[in-house]
Scaffold this active site. Structure first.
Site, mmCIF file in Angstrom:
data_model
loop_
_atom_site.group_PDB
_atom_site.id
_atom_site.type_symbol
_atom_site.label_atom_id
_atom_site.label_comp_id
_atom_site.label_asym_id
_atom_site.label_seq_id
_atom_site.Cartn_x
_atom_site.Cartn_y
_atom_site.Cartn_z
ATOM 1 N N TYR A 101 37.645 40.989 47.608
ATOM 2 C CA TYR A 101 36.230 41.309 47.474
ATOM 3 C C TYR A 101 36.074 42.427 46.447
ATOM 4 O O TYR A 101 36.803 43.428 46.477
ATOM 5 C CB TYR A 101 35.667 41.771 48.822
ATOM 6 N N GLU A 189 28.249 41.258 43.227
ATOM 7 C CA GLU A 189 29.324 41.019 44.178
ATOM 8 C C GLU A 189 30.149 39.823 43.718
ATOM 9 O O GLU A 189 29.577 38.794 43.368
ATOM 10 C CB GLU A 189 28.662 40.712 45.522
#
Ligand code: GDP
Ligand code: MN
Length: 377
Positions: A101, A189
């Site tokens: 991530y 993101e």
């Protein structure tokens, strides 16, 4: 403004981040035609302003043309967290070794961008955040100096051990910071950031929000707005020049001035209520703006009572009163309307209201207490 994955990926590509190719399809014929350009397997992905598409069945691997057709037919038209899928992205599937991530958002506390990394990325990141919060690392960046190479390196080392992967991740983190700043984003993101069996690091998903106040600087990004995907009330508010934020309560608020709107919401809470929205009709509110505001507030099914808190300065009370009366002629409003009207042209405003059978408070406490008492909970 939220943008779609394929648009966010375009921005990442422009900044040099490795992203697999892909094209958008609005029906299954188009999806099959696109897939033929790639070697199988491909991925068919719902384009909606929402995460969690994988878990909702909105991301499907397809090994044949028939698979692609079926996946597109299944995904197009489905709803994901209340968002209807009108388009799918068709993209070649990647072989995945690891999923990490990588994100950047604005941290209100430090008033600066914060880079977030976690080696355990993928669709269960929310569970990782709960069960293993220490594996999520955050680094706040001083926007005056930007991101330093050693900082990017430190973050990349959290994601990977192998030197070559670390090197690629350093570049990607720097490019992502550049993408974030240069597009006026409030959030970006990459989840997952993958490493492949051949040793490449790539972004196979992207999510991005652009700060509305930055949009005027970026004409190209303005064209990324998808009015169909945007909540109807937000589109109406933008077109009428109103600042509107939907909230979860049942007291619809219509206020002039952002500061007074915040104070009004505080007071609603103080008296045990819950605001349904933030809505600032602005300084010089002509009656048409008030009509638009009432249409927006009444379009929210949670609203049980409508609270007007108007402190007339540049805003004239008679304009607001006229707007309320006009709106009552144009739209059917079932909820009680509780009004405070004070300041410039107050007497004229009250006159207009009373000739339409309405009345107004002058005290802010009184009007809020009354509005909250009209709700069922
Ligand atoms: P999200 O659920 O909305 O975040 O959608 P993602 O694009 O992140 O996809 C969800 C999951 O599907 C990923 O975490 C991967 O595990 C899987 N996935 C997505 N694209 C690919 C791909 O190209 N290859 C493989 N093997 N899996 C993929
Ligand atoms: Mn994802």
């Amino acid at each position: 403004m939220d943008i779609h994955e394929y648009q966010a990926k375009e921005i990442l590509r422009e900044n040099g981040i490795p992203v697999p190719p892909g094209e958008i399809a609005k029906n299954s014929d188009q999806a099959v035609a696109i897939a033929k350009n790639y070697e199988f397997t491909v991925v068919v992905k719902a384009q909606v302003h929402s995460g969690g598409r994988g878990k909702a069945g909105g991301v499907k691997l397809a090994k044949t043309q028939d698979d692609v057709r079926k996946a597109a037919d299944d995904i197009l038209g489905m709803f994901i967290s209340g968002h209807k899928v009108n388009e799918v992205l068709v993209t070649p599937a990647e072989d995945i070794d690891t999923e990490a991530y990588l994100g950047i958002l604005i941290d209100r506390e430090t008033q600066s961008p914060v880079i977030v990394v976690c080696a355990e990325g993928g669709i269960d990141i929310e569970e990782v955040a709960v069960n293993n919060p220490n594996s999520i690392h955050k680094l706040s960046i001083d926007p005056r100096y930007g991101l330093f190479r050693h900082q990017a390196y430190g973050l990349a080392r959290i994601l990977y051990q192998e030197k070559d992967l670390v090197k690629q991740a350093v570049s990607i983190i720097e490019q992502l910071y550049q993408a974030f700043i240069s597009s006026g984003a409030s959030m970006v993101e990459i989840n997952p950031l993958i490493s492949t069996p051949t040793g490449d690091v790539k972004a196979i998903d992207a999510k991005m929000s652009i700060d509305d106040s930055e949009l005027f600087k970026h004409p190209k990004l303005q064209s990324y707005r998808d009015v169909q995907a945007e909540p109807r009330a937000e589109t109406m508010a933008r077109e009428a020049g109103l600042s509107y934020v939907k909230l979860d309560g049942n007291v619809g608020c219509c206020v002039n001035g952002a500061g007074l709107a915040m104070a009004t919401m505080d007071l609603v809470k103080y008296y045990g209520g819950d605001p349904a929205n933030f809505l600032d009709i602005g300084g010089s509110s002509n009656p048409q703006k008030v009509v638009a505001a009432l249409k927006i507030i009444t379009s929210d099914p949670n609203v049980e009572v409508i609270l007007f808190n108007i402190f007339g300065g540049i805003t004239r009370c008679d304009d607001v009163a006229k707007g309320i009366v006009d709106a009552l002629k144009e739209i059917e409003i079932k909820s009680p309307i509780i009004i405070r009207l004070t300041g410039t042209n107050e007497a004229e405003g009250l006159e207009i209201l009373s000739s339409a059978g309405l009345s107004a408070f002058t005290s802010m406490d009184d009007v809020v207490e009354q509005a909250v008492s009209e709700t069922t909970k």
